[in-house]
Motif scaffolding. Sequence first.
Motif, PDB file in Angstrom:
ATOM      1  N   ARG A  41      37.638  41.698  38.223  1.00 14.83           N
ATOM      2  CA  ARG A  41      38.578  40.572  38.122  1.00 14.83           C
ATOM      3  C   ARG A  41      38.894  40.264  36.663  1.00 14.83           C
ATOM      4  O   ARG A  41      40.025  39.927  36.333  1.00 14.83           O
ATOM      5  N   GLN A  42      37.921  40.361  35.776  1.00 18.19           N
ATOM      6  CA  GLN A  42      38.180  40.117  34.360  1.00 18.19           C
ATOM      7  C   GLN A  42      39.113  41.178  33.786  1.00 18.19           C
ATOM      8  O   GLN A  42      39.968  40.873  32.955  1.00 18.19           O
ATOM      9  N   ARG A  98      42.838  40.759  34.776  1.00 19.69           N
ATOM     10  CA  ARG A  98      43.468  39.590  34.141  1.00 19.69           C
ATOM     11  C   ARG A  98      44.120  39.903  32.799  1.00 19.69           C
ATOM     12  O   ARG A  98      44.815  39.052  32.245  1.00 19.69           O
ATOM     13  N   ASP A 156      43.196  37.499  42.460  1.00 16.95           N
ATOM     14  CA  ASP A 156      43.778  36.767  41.340  1.00 16.95           C
ATOM     15  C   ASP A 156      45.299  36.669  41.419  1.00 16.95           C
ATOM     16  O   ASP A 156      45.954  36.290  40.452  1.00 16.95           O
ATOM     17  N   TYR A 164      47.714  39.043  41.922  1.00 14.71           N
ATOM     18  CA  TYR A 164      48.568  40.136  41.448  1.00 14.71           C
ATOM     19  C   TYR A 164      49.010  41.009  42.612  1.00 14.71           C
ATOM     20  O   TYR A 164      48.286  41.160  43.602  1.00 14.71           O
TER      21      TYR A 164
END
Length: 58
Positions: free
Chosen positions: A2-3, A6, A31, A33
Amino acid sequence: MRQIVRIISPGGTIFDPFTDSGITLQAAALDGYDAVGCELSDAIFDTAIRRLEGGEKS
């Protein structure tokens, strides 16, 4: 993952050319997208589909 996803600008699309079990696509979806992936193995593709449908956790 997830990081990592981003780093893409909000509203961007994630492309994963080696989807494997779908962890990157799942992170992108969590997230907000859009995501596109490719996988050659039918069995591994099925695992990715189950993960994206919520049947498996990363």
